[in-house]
Design an enzyme around this catalytic site. Structure first.
Site, PDB file in Angstrom:
ATOM      1  N   GLY A  51       0.798  -1.217   0.000  1.00  7.44           N
ATOM      2  CA  GLY A  51       0.000   0.000   0.000  1.00  7.44           C
ATOM      3  C   GLY A  51       0.833   1.270   0.000  1.00  7.44           C
ATOM      4  N   CYS A  52       1.900   1.262   0.765  1.00  5.07           N
ATOM      5  CA  CYS A  52       2.752   2.452   0.845  1.00  5.07           C
ATOM      6  C   CYS A  52       3.495   2.690  -0.459  1.00  5.07           C
ATOM      7  CB  CYS A  52       3.716   2.335   2.021  1.00  5.07           C
ATOM      8  SG  CYS A  52       2.847   2.305   3.605  1.00  5.07           S
TER       9      CYS A  52
END
Length: 163
Positions: A51-52
């Protein structure tokens, strides 16, 4: 949900190392004078996680692809609690074109009142939009929705432009 307590307040000051280990002073300055442009400051839980990585790359791409990012000259700054070497590897492997900061001691996290997300298991994913005068105008905390942050910044920059 109540608005973030720093909305319409001056952005807090802090200094933490960037991905190269150099101290980064926030709000950013050029030749001793605070930069007079909007800032998108995003806190992310972990460099290199799925996600990051997606979120960081969306900001990288928006700087080139999104007209409002170019028109406003917004400065994007990413920050996580990862150590400098991990941030450096992350920034280089993803070709990130903006400052990536290491906040192992949670100095900036505390200054900006960014707490925990995901039932307290990880740091929250929070983005702040700061106007050219250094005032925090809006924030989004959406730990699981990494795709929401660039769109949030686009909307907030649009509001700033119309004022």
């Amino acid at each position: 949900m109540a608005p973030h307590p720093l909305i319409n307040e001056p952005a807090p000051e802090f200094s933490v190392p960037d991905a190269n280990g150099r101290m980064f002073k926030f709000p950013p300055e050029e030749q001793g004078v605070r930069v007079k442009k909007p800032i998108a400051l995003f806190f992310y839980p972990g460099a290199g996680t799925f996600g990051c990585t997606r979120e960081a790359c969306q900001f990288r791409d928006a700087l080139v692809e999104k007209d409002i990012f170019r028109r406003t000259g917004v400065q994007v700054i990413g920050i996580s609690p990862d150590p400098v070497p991990k941030q450096k590897q992350f920034a280089e492997s993803q070709n990130l074109t903006y400052p990536v900061l290491s906040d192992e001691k949670h100095i900036a996290y505390h200054a900006f009142h960014v707490g925990k997300g995901l039932l307290g298991f990880t740091d929250a994913r929070t983005t702040f939009v700061i106007d050219s005068e250094g005032i925090i105008r809006d924030s989004l905390s959406a730990t699981m929705n990494y795709n929401a942050h660039v769109g949030f910044v686009i909307k907030a920059l649009g509001k700033l432009e119309s004022q």
